[in-house]
Write a protein that holds these residues in place. Sequence first.
Motif, mmCIF file in Angstrom:
data_model
loop_
_atom_site.group_PDB
_atom_site.id
_atom_site.type_symbol
_atom_site.label_atom_id
_atom_site.label_comp_id
_atom_site.label_asym_id
_atom_site.label_seq_id
_atom_site.Cartn_x
_atom_site.Cartn_y
_atom_site.Cartn_z
ATOM 1 N N UNK A 15 0.593 -1.489 0.179
ATOM 2 C CA UNK A 15 -0.201 -0.146 -0.005
ATOM 3 C C UNK A 15 0.779 1.214 -0.038
ATOM 4 N N UNK A 16 1.880 0.608 0.682
ATOM 5 C CA UNK A 16 2.456 2.286 0.441
ATOM 6 C C UNK A 16 3.150 2.602 -0.856
ATOM 7 N N UNK A 17 3.501 1.695 -1.233
ATOM 8 C CA UNK A 17 4.462 1.735 -2.480
ATOM 9 C C UNK A 17 3.350 2.224 -4.022
ATOM 10 N N UNK A 26 1.956 10.924 2.181
ATOM 11 C CA UNK A 26 2.102 10.162 3.200
ATOM 12 C C UNK A 26 2.190 10.340 4.041
ATOM 13 N N UNK A 27 2.256 9.886 5.442
ATOM 14 C CA UNK A 27 3.346 9.141 6.712
ATOM 15 C C UNK A 27 2.342 8.024 7.252
ATOM 16 N N UNK A 28 2.972 7.420 7.427
ATOM 17 C CA UNK A 28 2.062 5.982 7.905
ATOM 18 C C UNK A 28 1.892 5.780 9.691
ATOM 19 N N UNK A 29 1.245 6.031 10.488
ATOM 20 C CA UNK A 29 0.887 5.523 11.590
ATOM 21 C C UNK A 29 0.339 4.050 11.507
ATOM 22 N N UNK A 30 0.571 3.319 12.290
ATOM 23 C CA UNK A 30 0.019 2.286 12.621
ATOM 24 C C UNK A 30 -0.880 2.012 14.196
#
Length: 193
Positions: A15-17, A26-30
């Motif tokens: 999904x990031x790719x 965007x930035x990733x937060x989980x």
Amino acid sequence: MNGHRIILASQSPRRKQLLEWAEVPFEVMVQSTDESYPPEMPVPEVPVHIAREKAIAIRQKFESLHDANNIIIAADTVVVLGNTIIGKPKDREDALDILSRLSGNKHQVITGVVLLKGRQEIAFADITDVWFHPLTKEQIAFYVDKYQPYDKAGAYAIQEWIGVVGIKCISGDFYNVMGLPVSRVVTELKKME
């Protein structure tokens, strides 16, 4: 996206790719969430339900994300054979069994996506039909042993060896099978500006 802070609520490298390929900043937060769902829930609603839980968990964890300039993107992908959801394989034997069931058959890949911005929500499910060629036991074992698809719904990734040699055809969005119908996500993001 015009001054919006976009948060991807997913650890998925695929999904990031895809968002990177679409040149979406965007930035990733989980945040770990419960991925269970009501047993009577219609199958196409399941990944949307799980995606919504992921998005809400991120919004609840980070108070700053209640700001209307923030957009949270969450997604969940399921593989469906017949009317049965096939999750991630538990181990090697389970992966071999799943791929043996998909071999020579049509299945569906359904990705549920939820976008949250303030009180606004856009939610949808994208469905792609996938047909596998009949696969030999040797092909299945080779793929499972070399690619270790234990973090993938349906025990495979379309962009890996098994997709190249094993998939006969698809009807729908290829990138949906990778985990995110990215062109539709970009279209829906524009509606939130």
